[in-house]
Design an enzyme around this catalytic site. Sequence first.
Site, PDB file in Angstrom:
ATOM      1  N   LYS A 165      33.698 -16.693 -25.162  1.00 34.81           N
ATOM      2  CA  LYS A 165      34.655 -17.056 -24.643  1.00 34.81           C
ATOM      3  C   LYS A 165      36.297 -17.148 -25.683  1.00 34.81           C
ATOM      4  O   LYS A 165      36.447 -17.139 -25.521  1.00 34.81           O
ATOM      5  CB  LYS A 165      34.941 -18.227 -23.998  1.00 34.81           C
ATOM      6  N   ASP A 224      34.576  -5.189 -10.787  1.00 33.07           N
ATOM      7  CA  ASP A 224      34.425  -5.871 -11.535  1.00 33.07           C
ATOM      8  C   ASP A 224      35.297  -5.915 -12.872  1.00 33.07           C
ATOM      9  O   ASP A 224      36.216  -5.114 -12.553  1.00 33.07           O
ATOM     10  CB  ASP A 224      32.950  -4.979 -12.128  1.00 33.07           C
ATOM     11  N   THR A 249      37.342 -22.368 -21.841  1.00 31.74           N
ATOM     12  CA  THR A 249      36.647 -23.721 -22.046  1.00 31.74           C
ATOM     13  C   THR A 249      36.501 -25.150 -23.361  1.00 31.74           C
ATOM     14  O   THR A 249      36.667 -24.280 -24.857  1.00 31.74           O
ATOM     15  CB  THR A 249      35.190 -23.788 -22.161  1.00 31.74           C
ATOM     16  N   ASP A 250      36.282 -25.873 -23.532  1.00 35.51           N
ATOM     17  CA  ASP A 250      36.230 -26.578 -24.531  1.00 35.51           C
ATOM     18  C   ASP A 250      35.023 -26.207 -25.361  1.00 35.51           C
ATOM     19  O   ASP A 250      35.350 -27.066 -26.985  1.00 35.51           O
ATOM     20  CB  ASP A 250      36.701 -28.412 -24.643  1.00 35.51           C
ATOM     21  N   GLU A 251      34.285 -25.645 -25.044  1.00 36.56           N
ATOM     22  CA  GLU A 251      33.065 -25.009 -25.983  1.00 36.56           C
ATOM     23  C   GLU A 251      33.422 -24.065 -27.568  1.00 36.56           C
ATOM     24  O   GLU A 251      32.900 -24.446 -28.347  1.00 36.56           O
ATOM     25  CB  GLU A 251      32.476 -24.752 -25.029  1.00 36.56           C
ATOM     26  N   LEU A 270      24.502 -29.231 -14.698  1.00 33.23           N
ATOM     27  CA  LEU A 270      23.093 -31.020 -14.293  1.00 33.23           C
ATOM     28  C   LEU A 270      23.770 -31.472 -13.670  1.00 33.23           C
ATOM     29  O   LEU A 270      23.208 -31.358 -12.796  1.00 33.23           O
ATOM     30  CB  LEU A 270      23.933 -31.195 -16.080  1.00 33.23           C
ATOM     31  N   PHE A 283      32.901 -21.677  -8.908  1.00 32.30           N
ATOM     32  CA  PHE A 283      32.612 -22.870  -8.441  1.00 32.30           C
ATOM     33  C   PHE A 283      34.890 -23.093  -8.477  1.00 32.30           C
ATOM     34  O   PHE A 283      35.453 -23.953  -7.964  1.00 32.30           O
ATOM     35  CB  PHE A 283      32.561 -23.162  -9.545  1.00 32.30           C
ATOM     36  N   TYR A 306      27.208 -18.486 -25.016  1.00 34.04           N
ATOM     37  CA  TYR A 306      28.915 -18.644 -23.905  1.00 34.04           C
ATOM     38  C   TYR A 306      30.022 -18.703 -24.838  1.00 34.04           C
ATOM     39  O   TYR A 306      30.807 -17.712 -23.973  1.00 34.04           O
ATOM     40  CB  TYR A 306      27.820 -19.823 -23.067  1.00 34.04           C
TER      41      TYR A 306
HETATM   42  P1  NAD Z   1      31.103 -19.559 -12.203  1.00 36.93           P
HETATM   43  O1  NAD Z   1      30.387 -18.891 -13.087  1.00 36.93           O
HETATM   44  O2  NAD Z   1      30.778 -20.932 -11.446  1.00 36.93           O
HETATM   45  O3  NAD Z   1      32.248 -18.324 -11.730  1.00 36.93           O
HETATM   46  C1  NAD Z   1      32.320 -16.743 -12.430  1.00 36.93           C
HETATM   47  C2  NAD Z   1      32.839 -16.637 -11.006  1.00 36.93           C
HETATM   48  O4  NAD Z   1      33.459 -15.267 -11.919  1.00 36.93           O
HETATM   49  C3  NAD Z   1      31.784 -15.799  -9.963  1.00 36.93           C
HETATM   50  O5  NAD Z   1      32.946 -15.578  -9.008  1.00 36.93           O
HETATM   51  C4  NAD Z   1      31.135 -14.713 -10.608  1.00 36.93           C
HETATM   52  O6  NAD Z   1      31.378 -13.719  -9.550  1.00 36.93           O
HETATM   53  C5  NAD Z   1      33.342 -14.078 -11.079  1.00 36.93           C
HETATM   54  N1  NAD Z   1      32.346 -12.843 -12.360  1.00 36.93           N
HETATM   55  C6  NAD Z   1      31.151 -13.073 -13.241  1.00 36.93           C
HETATM   56  N2  NAD Z   1      31.365 -11.557 -14.000  1.00 36.93           N
HETATM   57  C7  NAD Z   1      32.330 -11.186 -13.225  1.00 36.93           C
HETATM   58  C8  NAD Z   1      32.875  -9.816 -13.774  1.00 36.93           C
HETATM   59  N3  NAD Z   1      32.916  -8.771 -14.631  1.00 36.93           N
HETATM   60  N4  NAD Z   1      33.933  -9.182 -13.115  1.00 36.93           N
HETATM   61  C9  NAD Z   1      34.129  -9.519 -11.421  1.00 36.93           C
HETATM   62  N5  NAD Z   1      34.043 -11.147 -11.571  1.00 36.93           N
HETATM   63  C10 NAD Z   1      33.303 -11.374 -12.598  1.00 36.93           C
HETATM   64  O7  NAD Z   1      32.272 -19.385 -13.513  1.00 36.93           O
HETATM   65  P2  NAD Z   1      33.026 -21.016 -13.255  1.00 36.93           P
HETATM   66  O8  NAD Z   1      32.307 -22.503 -13.903  1.00 36.93           O
HETATM   67  O9  NAD Z   1      33.755 -21.504 -11.694  1.00 36.93           O
HETATM   68  O10 NAD Z   1      34.070 -21.203 -14.866  1.00 36.93           O
HETATM   69  C11 NAD Z   1      35.366 -20.282 -14.188  1.00 36.93           C
HETATM   70  C12 NAD Z   1      35.926 -20.641 -15.649  1.00 36.93           C
HETATM   71  O11 NAD Z   1      35.957 -21.640 -16.369  1.00 36.93           O
HETATM   72  C13 NAD Z   1      35.008 -19.649 -16.957  1.00 36.93           C
HETATM   73  O12 NAD Z   1      35.673 -18.874 -17.155  1.00 36.93           O
HETATM   74  C14 NAD Z   1      34.842 -20.836 -17.750  1.00 36.93           C
HETATM   75  O13 NAD Z   1      34.585 -20.279 -18.527  1.00 36.93           O
HETATM   76  C15 NAD Z   1      35.719 -21.692 -17.210  1.00 36.93           C
HETATM   77  N6  NAD Z   1      35.490 -23.140 -17.503  1.00 36.93           N
HETATM   78  C16 NAD Z   1      34.494 -23.490 -17.016  1.00 36.93           C
HETATM   79  C17 NAD Z   1      34.470 -24.766 -16.927  1.00 36.93           C
HETATM   80  C18 NAD Z   1      33.252 -25.787 -16.371  1.00 36.93           C
HETATM   81  O14 NAD Z   1      32.542 -26.774 -16.194  1.00 36.93           O
HETATM   82  N7  NAD Z   1      32.617 -25.208 -15.347  1.00 36.93           N
HETATM   83  C19 NAD Z   1      34.940 -26.161 -17.542  1.00 36.93           C
HETATM   84  C20 NAD Z   1      36.092 -25.352 -18.861  1.00 36.93           C
HETATM   85  C21 NAD Z   1      36.104 -24.019 -18.424  1.00 36.93           C
END
Ligand code: NAD
Length: 365
Positions: free
Chosen positions: A165, A60, A135-137, A201, A13, A161
């Site tokens: 992180k 990976d 993340t802020d979590e 959500l 995302f 999770y």
């Molecule tokens: P997401 O789950 O949409 O995407 C994660 C991506 O990582 C996917 O494309 C997946 O294929 C890839 N991936 C997973 N495991 C892998 C591995 N072992 N090797 C290579 N690729 C792998 O996540 P997101 O929502 O885009 O979040 C991206 C980052 O931002 C994360 O680190 C998350 O902790 C952080 N983050 C997310 C949010 C949120 O609201 N979504 C907020 C703050 C921080």
Amino acid sequence: MSSRILVTGGAGFIGSAVIRHLLQNTTFYVGNLDKLTYAGNLKSLDSATTSLRYSFYQVDICDRTALDAVFAEFQPTAVMHLAAESHVDRSIDGPSDFIQTNIVGTYTLLEAARYYWSTLNSTVKATFRFHHISTDEVYGDLEGTTDLFTESTPYSPSSPYSASKASSDHLVRAWQRTYGLPVLLTNCSNNYGPYHFPEKLIPHIILNALAGKQLPVYGDGSQIRDWLYVEDHARALVEVVKNGSIGETYNIGGHNEKRNIEVVETICYLLDELVPLEKLNGMARQYKDLITFVKDRPGHDRRYAIDASKIQRELGWTPLETFDTGLRKTVQWYLNNPQWWQSVLNEDYRLDRLGNEVLAALKTS
Ligand code: NAD
């Protein structure tokens, strides 16, 4: 300034928003390193894949040999590390993948980056950056209504999770302190926007509502999250990788604290305006009639809220979208792009029935 950015998790995302932003707004070359788990979707990058400045590596982050090969071939001047397992509910059901990818994977990537960095000549070495996206979590939750997470808030993660992180954040800081790797960290609040996987959500509520299904809300819906439009986050991340100071952490947030129930109700009001329910299936009802409260998630944090004054002060970043403008754009995007979420529901999420119901409903509206 960095000009060859290796983005891990670029099919996810936020990673896909970063890649779209980099290709549209900079002249940088972009390598997308992604394992393509259920959450990875190259259809989120259709516009990018035709760019001569884009390359993709299905790898990976736990695979050191494959990582070394990508570093040697792509020769990044910066890494933006977003690859992660990211869904809290999945981490409660099965933490193993979260430990493996978020902790072991980040460790393996740090080691590959450190080896590659050690081979660079002094000029390139001085400008190399490893940007860890978090993340802020990791801060746990806030009790009162006015406190904010700052960059010095102690870590107190609640879920598998957020604990994984938090571990990865500690590893990244240790790799700077111990080995001198030039790292940057960002901790961001909840994101929303286009190309968001339907288990989260906001897209979940939009698609359930369009299918005329119940809209599940955890507990009494009073949990507060600080929402940021994903394109604002992508802009902040690119600003940090370009101009952030080595070793610094930047909190990123949208100043949009909302209770979960408010988020769900706002989506309902937007859908009432854009796709009235009676037009959808002949029933004179409002979408909010579909709201149903379900048993709360274990360990559910009450409130997250970010103090983003440091990134504003030091790097001049502020969000462009309010929650109202961003949410309207998001709902409209899901209405305009059924082919994207339909393929996600069919191929990856195994909820094709929901997808077909939503599509059928849209066709009759
Ligand atoms: P997401 O789950 O949409 O995407 C994660 C991506 O990582 C996917 O494309 C997946 O294929 C890839 N991936 C997973 N495991 C892998 C591995 N072992 N090797 C290579 N690729 C792998 O996540 P997101 O929502 O885009 O979040 C991206 C980052 O931002 C994360 O680190 C998350 O902790 C952080 N983050 C997310 C949010 C949120 O609201 N979504 C907020 C703050 C921080």
